[in-house]
Design a protein around this motif. Structure first.
Motif, PDB file in Angstrom:
ATOM      1  N   LEU A  23       1.045  -0.875  -0.041  1.00  0.00           N
ATOM      2  CA  LEU A  23       0.220  -0.216  -0.080  1.00  0.00           C
ATOM      3  C   LEU A  23       0.500   1.380  -0.236  1.00  0.00           C
ATOM      4  O   LEU A  23       0.120   2.297  -0.571  1.00  0.00           O
ATOM      5  CB  LEU A  23      -1.085   0.296   1.263  1.00  0.00           C
ATOM      6  N   GLY A  24       1.909   1.246   0.208  1.00  0.00           N
ATOM      7  CA  GLY A  24       2.768   1.894   0.671  1.00  0.00           C
ATOM      8  C   GLY A  24       3.380   2.731  -0.518  1.00  0.00           C
ATOM      9  O   GLY A  24       3.822   3.737  -0.930  1.00  0.00           O
ATOM     10  N   SER A  49       2.565   2.074  -3.561  1.00  0.00           N
ATOM     11  CA  SER A  49       1.320   2.543  -4.085  1.00  0.00           C
ATOM     12  C   SER A  49       1.180   3.920  -4.157  1.00  0.00           C
ATOM     13  O   SER A  49       0.775   4.253  -4.865  1.00  0.00           O
ATOM     14  CB  SER A  49      -0.022   1.801  -4.185  1.00  0.00           C
ATOM     15  N   GLY A  50       1.687   4.017  -2.617  1.00  0.00           N
ATOM     16  CA  GLY A  50       1.242   5.335  -2.194  1.00  0.00           C
ATOM     17  C   GLY A  50       1.876   6.182  -2.886  1.00  0.00           C
ATOM     18  O   GLY A  50       1.787   7.560  -3.771  1.00  0.00           O
ATOM     19  N   LEU A  51       3.502   6.174  -2.957  1.00  0.00           N
ATOM     20  CA  LEU A  51       4.632   6.482  -3.572  1.00  0.00           C
ATOM     21  C   LEU A  51       4.107   6.633  -5.161  1.00  0.00           C
ATOM     22  O   LEU A  51       4.575   7.385  -6.030  1.00  0.00           O
ATOM     23  CB  LEU A  51       5.573   5.951  -2.916  1.00  0.00           C
ATOM     24  N   GLY A  67      15.290  15.604   1.009  1.00  0.00           N
ATOM     25  CA  GLY A  67      13.865  14.633   0.898  1.00  0.00           C
ATOM     26  C   GLY A  67      14.716  13.136   1.828  1.00  0.00           C
ATOM     27  O   GLY A  67      13.960  12.456   2.679  1.00  0.00           O
ATOM     28  N   GLY A 105      16.631  12.780   3.830  1.00  0.00           N
ATOM     29  CA  GLY A 105      16.237  13.311   5.254  1.00  0.00           C
ATOM     30  C   GLY A 105      14.954  12.409   6.267  1.00  0.00           C
ATOM     31  O   GLY A 105      15.401  11.129   7.670  1.00  0.00           O
ATOM     32  N   VAL A 106      14.556  10.839   4.856  1.00  0.00           N
ATOM     33  CA  VAL A 106      14.218  10.130   5.079  1.00  0.00           C
ATOM     34  C   VAL A 106      15.167   8.991   5.528  1.00  0.00           C
ATOM     35  O   VAL A 106      15.205   7.829   6.754  1.00  0.00           O
ATOM     36  CB  VAL A 106      13.324   9.261   4.006  1.00  0.00           C
ATOM     37  N   ARG A 154      -6.691   1.715   5.401  1.00  0.00           N
ATOM     38  CA  ARG A 154      -6.011   1.946   4.371  1.00  0.00           C
ATOM     39  C   ARG A 154      -5.308   2.907   3.874  1.00  0.00           C
ATOM     40  O   ARG A 154      -4.817   3.378   3.615  1.00  0.00           O
ATOM     41  CB  ARG A 154      -7.479   1.578   3.655  1.00  0.00           C
ATOM     42  N   ALA A 197      -2.242   3.376   5.382  1.00  0.00           N
ATOM     43  CA  ALA A 197      -0.631   2.405   4.613  1.00  0.00           C
ATOM     44  C   ALA A 197      -0.613   3.258   3.865  1.00  0.00           C
ATOM     45  O   ALA A 197       0.334   3.719   3.492  1.00  0.00           O
ATOM     46  CB  ALA A 197      -1.348   1.522   4.870  1.00  0.00           C
ATOM     47  N   VAL A 198      -1.496   3.751   2.938  1.00  0.00           N
ATOM     48  CA  VAL A 198      -1.088   4.192   1.957  1.00  0.00           C
ATOM     49  C   VAL A 198      -0.503   5.471   1.674  1.00  0.00           C
ATOM     50  O   VAL A 198       0.773   5.845   0.817  1.00  0.00           O
ATOM     51  CB  VAL A 198      -2.747   4.642   0.558  1.00  0.00           C
ATOM     52  N   PRO A 221       4.118   6.598   3.341  1.00  0.00           N
ATOM     53  CA  PRO A 221       5.590   6.974   3.071  1.00  0.00           C
ATOM     54  C   PRO A 221       5.655   8.491   2.564  1.00  0.00           C
ATOM     55  O   PRO A 221       6.636   8.720   2.810  1.00  0.00           O
ATOM     56  CB  PRO A 221       5.440   5.758   2.440  1.00  0.00           C
ATOM     57  N   VAL A 222       4.176   9.033   1.909  1.00  0.00           N
ATOM     58  CA  VAL A 222       4.699   9.414   0.727  1.00  0.00           C
ATOM     59  C   VAL A 222       4.811  10.767   1.611  1.00  0.00           C
ATOM     60  O   VAL A 222       5.242  12.092   1.915  1.00  0.00           O
ATOM     61  CB  VAL A 222       3.107  10.149   0.115  1.00  0.00           C
ATOM     62  N   GLU A 269       6.132  10.935   5.175  1.00  0.00           N
ATOM     63  CA  GLU A 269       7.151  10.824   5.871  1.00  0.00           C
ATOM     64  C   GLU A 269       8.199  11.718   5.041  1.00  0.00           C
ATOM     65  O   GLU A 269       9.051  12.017   5.615  1.00  0.00           O
ATOM     66  CB  GLU A 269       7.484   9.670   6.609  1.00  0.00           C
ATOM     67  N   PHE A 270       7.900  11.733   3.612  1.00  0.00           N
ATOM     68  CA  PHE A 270       8.735  12.048   2.632  1.00  0.00           C
ATOM     69  C   PHE A 270       8.644  13.851   2.522  1.00  0.00           C
ATOM     70  O   PHE A 270       9.919  14.375   2.820  1.00  0.00           O
ATOM     71  CB  PHE A 270       7.866  11.075   1.505  1.00  0.00           C
ATOM     72  N   PHE A 271       7.612  14.239   2.567  1.00  0.00           N
ATOM     73  CA  PHE A 271       6.966  15.431   2.042  1.00  0.00           C
ATOM     74  C   PHE A 271       8.135  15.869   3.642  1.00  0.00           C
ATOM     75  O   PHE A 271       8.495  17.229   4.308  1.00  0.00           O
ATOM     76  CB  PHE A 271       6.233  15.713   2.123  1.00  0.00           C
ATOM     77  N   ALA A 316      10.406  14.810   5.692  1.00  0.00           N
ATOM     78  CA  ALA A 316      11.735  15.528   5.542  1.00  0.00           C
ATOM     79  C   ALA A 316      12.376  16.148   5.622  1.00  0.00           C
ATOM     80  O   ALA A 316      12.874  16.054   5.596  1.00  0.00           O
ATOM     81  CB  ALA A 316      11.456  13.218   5.404  1.00  0.00           C
TER      82      ALA A 316
END
Lengths: 254, 259, 282
Positions: A5-6, A8-10, A224, A227-228, B87, B90-91, B94-95, B97-99, B101
């Protein structure tokens, strides 16, 4: 499952950036599509100057962080362990901590110009407080019963620091280091961006002034990711060092 | 009474010593960059006159307030949305967290592309930098709503907006406040930085002007003012927080007492 | 029949295999009953209570309140949870905690205030209106939770081991409070506990459950006098007989489940092997 899912978000983010310029919502001059940013990233990676900028940033980050952590831990333990010192310094710490680090920028420019010391000054100032505050909380968290027990068994001052105070404070110290690591990166890039000290930040400034928009986005993406990466590494170290601890806790909401 | 006097004495001792050290240490200073403290303090009221406060300090503060308010509003709303759907969380995690950072000041050149160099740019920069800690902390807080409390609400028919107001937002509020505090210091940084880049007024702009024209005591007085401003905002925040979260601090003390 | 549990079955989807927490439960409560549910630890009491409260969907069977099938938390039901510290809103005063469900029910302000004042008076907290829950002792916090349930004026009051986390003396006081409330207000109560003495002392009837997968083992009428008190009732020889009987039943239930365990080589108890997220909510 969460990993998919993560991802897919990226992927969604990349796709969105790719599609947005074509829809006309934003101009491609301001937000280039993903493939152009990616191409710019490839160009950057191929250049030696990129790597030396990355290196400069990392050196400023690491050296500044190391100084701040060493100073923060030493000061925190000394202040925290001596009640009189604690009472004496409390007001000063409360006073100095909220002073924004960027207030130092003009001073740093005057004193060091665009040298790496400018960056270091800001990095150390900003991350020192993160460590100090957490260490102070950690020292305060020492169980009085454990302290009394150690005393009654005749442990000396040094042994008490070593076997009672330090293990108690360690989770807090790690939290402080993790927070400081993130802040140090922010200040390193900021100093480079505003002052022009060598590093990724000044490279972003150059890309901006020469209107190399895709390169600018590529470099920002790199900061970014950096940072991550730093966050993940700090959490990893924390977990490794504290695996013996009942819970990886010790964060204070301050 | 003596107890109170001792505490006041302890609180004031070190600041007084440091002030004295600064005062006397720089008294005969001929270092161009480190003027005597007396000089700086003499300059302070000359520089920060009513006119300058109206023309530079106030615009800075208004931009900060506007950007920060937008960030709090957006961060809490989005945080509640993201935090209450497993849901979605979870999606997006990561996005987000990236922003978070990305060092906020690099937003300045990006947002300059879209919003030019006016007030809008500065407000957007401040909002865009402050929103992440608030958003992510709200997500955390919303996720950590106690299961028993949630069951209690359901069995007493407290659902929908009432649930949001009485359960979700309240139980996430300590986390939200922590995020807001982080955001406040980011906001001050961005207020200054955005004015250093491109501006015709504002605190950051003025201080850099002093530095560039080598008006050193004026510059120092500006640094002092920024420090005092940071302090004042943090004290205000603390006061507001300890009022709004009195229940939380009280509960924590009660739990600590039991240990 | 006011509350009717028919053929209730609850199976959790475990990580490796489904776990049968409740096999087949059928019992009922008439209006005005005070019934205690007792069973060996890990027998799915909390699962049962959550199904009855509409917080959890049963796998098979149904729960009916006033002959209407429960598919979600029904308006006529109030629950008192074991974890008093976590079921009260720490950011609200005692009064607001009691008042909130009433406000949500749409009761007029004046009436609400009366109900809150009455409920707090009846649990002995008339002077604690403005305190926060965490300023009170555990027993007093549970009184607040009981006051909230009483003020809600439910048809049925469900109590999930409400006194398991308070000390013995407080517990005795609270038990008497429940008997009192029941006699005065005529509310229907289902009281879940693992404490045999408590079940016999409080109930008109005691429903004894088997080990998990759970069925009803016995429904025992408690023929003790209406007026009960900690001293005379607990030293009554009939009380001793009843508690010995319940104790024997529960021991037998545990033994049987051990034998089943020995025969089939696997535990049926659900609590340890399921995680919260797997428990499907209604």
């Amino acid at each position: 499952m969460p990993a998919i899912l993560g991802l897919s978000g990226l992927a969604g983010l990349l796709l969105l950036v790719e599609v947005l310029p074509y829809t006309g919502v934003v101009s491609a001059d301001f937000l280039p599509p993903t493939h152009r940013i990616a191409a710019a990233l490839v160009d950057e990676v191929a250049e030696g100057a990129f790597w030396s900028a990355l290196w400069d940033t990392l050196v400023a980050w690491a050296v500044g962080l190391a100084i701040a952590v060493a100073a923060g831990i030493a000061a925190g333990i000394v202040i925290g362990a001596v009640p009189l010192l604690r009472a004496l310094t409390a007001s000063t710490i409360e006073f100095l901590r909220p002073i924004p680090s960027v207030a130092m920028i003009p001073l740093a420019v005057l004193l060091y110009g665009t040298e790496i010391q400018s960056t270091l000054m800001l990095v150390v100032y900003a991350s020192f407080w993160q460590v100090l505050i957490q260490v102070l909380y950690g020292v305060q968290d020492v169980d009085p019963v454990a302290e009394e027990t150690a005393r009654s068994y005749g442990l000396g001052a040094w042994a008490r620091v070593r076997y009672v105070l330090w293990p108690t404070a360690l989770p807090y110290v790690m939290t402080g280091v993790r927070l400081a690591a993130a802040v140090a990166l922010v200040l390193a890039i900021t100093a480079e961006l505003v002052i022009g000290a060598p590093g990724l930040g000044s490279r972003i400034a150059v890309a901006q002034s020469s209107n190399a928009v895709p390169n600018m986005y590529a470099l920002i993406a790199v900061t970014g990711l950096l940072g991550v990466g730093i966050n993940l590494a700090a959490r990893g170290v924390e977990r490794l060092l504290l695996s013996w601890h009942q819970s990886v806790r010790g964060e204070v909401l301050v | 009474m003596t107890n109170l006097l001792t505490r006041i004495g302890l609180a004031l001792a070190l600041p007084v010593v440091l002030f004295a050290a600064w005062w006397f240490g720089t008294e005969g200073s001929d270092n161009f960059y480190v003027p005597p403290l007396r000089e700086i303090l003499r300059t302070f009221p000359e520089v920060w006159t009513g006119e300058r406060i109206r023309a530079d300090v106030l615009p800075s503060l208004i931009r900060l307030a506007a950007g920060y308010t937008v960030a709090v509003f957006a961060g809490v709303c989005l945080g509640v949305l993201v935090g209450s759907r497993r849901r979605v969380r979870a999606v997006l995690e990561p996005v987000l967290e990236f922003f978070r950072a990305i060092p906020p000041p690099v937003l300045v050149p990006v947002i300059m592309l879209f919003a030019g160099i006016g007030d809008t740019m500065k407000v957007v920069v401040i909002a865009a930098g402050c929103v992440w800690p608030i958003l992510l902390n709200t997500v955390e807080g919303v996720r950590a709503v106690d299961g028993v409390l949630a069951d209690t609400c359901r069995s007493y028919g407290i659902t929908g907006p009432a649930r949001l107001r009485h359960l979700v937002l309240r139980s996430a509020s300590p986390q939200i406040a922590a995020g807001m505090r982080q955001a406040l210091s980011i906001g001050i940084i961005l207020m200054v930085i955005s004015e250093m880049f491109a501006a015709s007024n504002g605190l950051g702009f003025t201080i850099v002007q002093f530095q560039r024209s080598f008006a050193i005591p004026d510059m120092w007085s500006g640094i002092l003012l920024l420090g005092l401003l940071g302090l004042a905002l943090s004290v205000l925040f603390r006061l507001a927080e300890s009022r709004a979260l009195a229940w939380y601090h009280g509960q924590r003390r009660a739990q600590r007492g039991l240990r | 029949m006011l509350l009717d549990v028919r053929g209730l079955k609850k199976v959790y989807e475990g990580r490796q295999r489904p776990v049968e927490a409740i096999r087949d439960l059928t019992f009922g409560l008439d209006a005005g009953d005070l019934v205690c549910l007792v069973g060996p630890s890990g027998c799915g009491k909390t699962t049962l209570l959550k199904c009855m409260a509409g917080l959890l969907a049963p796998t098979e069977g149904e729960v009916r309140l006033r002959d209407k099938r429960i598919t979600g938390p029904p308006p006529g039901m109030a629950v008192v949870f074991q974890e008093y510290g976590r079921s009260l809103f720490p950011w609200m005063s005692v009064r607001d905690n009691v008042e909130l469900p009433l406000r949500n029910k749409g009761i007029a302000r004046r009436q609400r205030q009366d109900l809150v004042a009455q409920a707090l008076a009846v649990v002995g907290l008339a002077d604690a209106h403005h305190a926060y829950p965490w300023q009170l002792s555990g027993g007093m916090q549970q009184r607040v939770a009981i006051a909230r349930a009483v003020a809600y004026q439910p048809d049925v009051l469900l109590m999930d081991e409400p006194f398991a986390a308070v000390d013995a003396q407080t517990r005795a006081d609270l038990e008497d409070l429940i008997r009192d409330l029941w006699r005065k207000l005529g509310v229907t109560i289902l009281f879940v506990t693992h404490d045999i003495d408590e079940a016999v002392y409080l109930g008109q009837r005691v429903i004894i459950l088997s080990s998990s997968p759970t069925v009803v083992r016995e429904v025992l009428g408690v023929d003790l006098p209406e007026r009960r008190d900690q001293l005379t009732t607990r030293s009554d020889s009939r009380f001793t007989e009843l508690r010995a009987h319940v104790y024997a039943q529960i021991q037998a239930a545990k033994r049987e489940s051990m034998e089943i365990l020995a025969t089939f080589g696997r535990a049926g108890s659900g609590k340890s092997s399921r995680s919260q997220s797997e428990a499907k909510s209604v």
